[in-house]
Motif scaffolding. Structure first.
Motif, PDB file in Angstrom:
ATOM      1  N   CYS A 195      12.683  10.181  49.471  1.00 13.00           N
ATOM      2  CA  CYS A 195      12.747   8.912  48.729  1.00 13.00           C
ATOM      3  C   CYS A 195      11.371   8.260  48.616  1.00 13.00           C
ATOM      4  CB  CYS A 195      13.740   7.962  49.382  1.00 13.00           C
ATOM      5  SG  CYS A 195      13.273   7.408  51.036  1.00 13.00           S
ATOM      6  N   ASP A 196      10.460   8.564  49.542  1.00 12.52           N
ATOM      7  CA  ASP A 196       9.143   7.924  49.514  1.00 12.52           C
ATOM      8  C   ASP A 196       8.246   8.453  48.401  1.00 12.52           C
ATOM      9  OD1 ASP A 196       9.452   6.113  51.671  1.00 12.52           O
ATOM     10  OD2 ASP A 196       9.286   7.771  53.077  1.00 12.52           O
ATOM     11  N   VAL A 197       8.646   9.549  47.740  1.00 14.01           N
ATOM     12  CA  VAL A 197       7.837  10.069  46.634  1.00 14.01           C
ATOM     13  C   VAL A 197       7.870   9.125  45.442  1.00 14.01           C
ATOM     14  CG1 VAL A 197       9.573  11.394  45.339  1.00 14.01           C
ATOM     15  CG2 VAL A 197       7.230  12.261  45.524  1.00 14.01           C
ATOM     16  N   VAL A 198       8.765   8.140  45.475  1.00 10.76           N
ATOM     17  CA  VAL A 198       8.845   7.180  44.368  1.00 10.76           C
ATOM     18  C   VAL A 198       7.529   6.427  44.199  1.00 10.76           C
ATOM     19  CG1 VAL A 198       9.736   5.239  45.726  1.00 10.76           C
ATOM     20  CG2 VAL A 198      10.348   5.435  43.315  1.00 10.76           C
ATOM     21  N   GLY A 199       6.754   6.291  45.307  1.00  7.36           N
ATOM     22  CA  GLY A 199       5.483   5.569  45.216  1.00  7.36           C
ATOM     23  C   GLY A 199       4.519   6.207  44.245  1.00  7.36           C
ATOM     24  N   ILE A 200       4.327   7.523  44.343  1.00  4.71           N
ATOM     25  CA  ILE A 200       3.406   8.217  43.443  1.00  4.71           C
ATOM     26  C   ILE A 200       4.056   8.450  42.084  1.00  4.71           C
ATOM     27  CG2 ILE A 200       4.091  10.535  44.191  1.00  4.71           C
ATOM     28  CD1 ILE A 200       0.503   9.405  43.357  1.00  4.71           C
ATOM     29  N   SER A 201       5.387   8.517  42.032  1.00  8.56           N
ATOM     30  CA  SER A 201       6.082   8.796  40.766  1.00  8.56           C
ATOM     31  C   SER A 201       5.961   7.653  39.778  1.00  8.56           C
ATOM     32  CB  SER A 201       7.563   9.087  41.041  1.00  8.56           C
ATOM     33  OG  SER A 201       7.721  10.204  41.870  1.00  8.56           O
ATOM     34  N   VAL A 202       5.824   6.423  40.290  1.00  6.23           N
ATOM     35  CA  VAL A 202       5.744   5.261  39.402  1.00  6.23           C
ATOM     36  C   VAL A 202       4.598   5.410  38.403  1.00  6.23           C
ATOM     37  CG1 VAL A 202       5.244   2.784  39.312  1.00  6.23           C
ATOM     38  CG2 VAL A 202       6.866   3.665  40.992  1.00  6.23           C
TER      39      VAL A 202
END
Length: 383
Positions: free
Chosen positions: A24-31
């Motif tokens: 779920c923490d990959v959302v940071g770079i995905s933004v």
């Protein structure tokens, strides 16, 4: 001897579930990638993390009820199935809607996984081994968070498109699913589930309410720093989306180191003192971050924030348990619900960033969260 072998055989796939939890923490770079692909404003793009963390508010207690009905292992498998579906959707048809749906399903799966995986671990190991296994699980989750930005960068630079991140995550989750299905785990009869009313009724207690907000804001700091790190590198240092992956990876690396060191220091230092010192240092580091522009200075300050905030979630959580130890189960469910802070803080960061025209807006929001945690460290007393 055979029983010990069976326990180890069951332990490994359960621990691997913690690695899936870190996705779920990959959302940071995905933004950054989603914002670029669909030409979104900061405000709209920053709703992407909300799609992940909103579900902790809505589903944490229902997930616990489901777990008591169908069992812990089956609940973990349900969470992984939802994650696999979510990761395949944008790879089949990539548009703004499917991206938001994918991260919503990732959040739903992650909520159910966080509620059910720790209890499942207690069915595999007991006693002192449980404490070390829980620590190992959190380390694997941190390693996953650390690797996520690099996997995204690998997909974008080597495979030619960052979207290949989705099938990679789906494949790892599928592996975890089959591995867990292949082992037998004996579960005790489920305990009676707590109701919505019993859990949220605890918010009438002022101390519990203030500490619940503490969980909301510490998760906001965590998600917010994860998001702002690559954006600061792009805004102030001219990094590309791929190069900026070093920002969140640095954050997660030092958060992992901080958690390790905190485990030993908290056995020797009073928790409230440790809380105060770390929050004061984190605030000082964030204030300096407003003014620096060099890549190494930015990365050093991001590392400092990750290191000093690494144990705050656990400290706030333990303060809540100490305040009402007779309601430990309900408080645990309530505090997990507070992870929805990751859904509230990013849109505020996006709004202020658009308003001020720079990532200083995001830093102001994170500073506000840290100031509230500073109040918690000095103003809330528990036994």
């Amino acid at each position: 001897m055979k029983e010990k072998s069976v326990s180890v055989k069951a332990l490994l796939p359960v621990l691997f579930g913690f690695f899936i939890m870190g996705f779920c923490d990959v959302v940071g770079i995905s933004v950054g990638f989603v914002k670029r692909d669909f030409q979104l404003s900061e405000t709209v793009a920053n709703f992407l993390p909300s799609m992940v963390f909103l579900w902790f508010l809505l589903l944490a207690v229902p997930a616990a009820i489901l777990m008591n009905r169908i069992g812990r292992k089956r609940t973990v498998l349900v969470s992984m199935f939802i994650t696999i579906v979510g990761m395949l959707i944008p790879f089949v048809d990539y548009n703004m809607i499917t991206c938001f749906v994918a991260f919503a399903l990732l959040g739903i799966g992650n909520t159910i996984l966080q509620v059910s995986l720790n209890p499942l671990l207690t069915n595999v190991v007991k006693g002192n081994v449980l404490a070390s296994s829980l620590t190992a699980g959190q380390v694997l989750k941190a390693v996953s968070s650390f690797c996520g930005p690099f996997i995204a960068a690998f997909a974008a630079s080597v495979l030619g498109n960052w979207q290949y991140l989705f099938p990679i995550f789906a494949g790892l989750t599928l592996l975890s699913t089959f591995w867990l299905m292949a082992v037998h785990i004996r579960e005790e009869a489920p305990e009676q589930a707590s109701s919505w009313g019993a859990t949220f009724g605890l918010l009438k207690d002022r101390t519990i309410f203030l500490l619940f907000l503490g969980i909301v804001f510490v998760v906001g700091v965590d998600v917010g720093t994860n998001m702002v790190a690559p954006k600061l590198l792009m805004e102030r240092c001219g990094f590309t989306e791929i190069e900026s992956a070093v920002g969140p990876s640095t954050y997660f690396a030092f958060r992992t180191i901080g958690a390790f060191i905190g485990t030993f220091l908290l056995a020797r230092v009073a928790g409230n003192k440790y809380f105060r010192v770390n929050i004061l240092v984190a605030i000082a580091g964030l204030l300096v971050l407003f003014f620096v522009s060099g890549q190494y200075a930015i990365l050093a300050l991001i590392a400092l924030i990750g290191f000093t905030c690494s144990s705050i979630f656990s400290l706030v959580f333990s303060m809540a348990i100490q305040a009402r130890p007779e309601k430990a189960n309900e408080i645990s469910g309530l505090m997990v619900t507070g992870i929805f802070g990751g859904a509230v803080v990013p849109p505020l960061m996006g709004y202020l960033t658009d308003l001020l025209g720079s990532q200083a807006g995001s830093l102001f929001v994170i500073l506000g969260c840290l100031c509230y945690l500073l109040y918690c460290s000095f103003g809330i007393k528990t036994k």
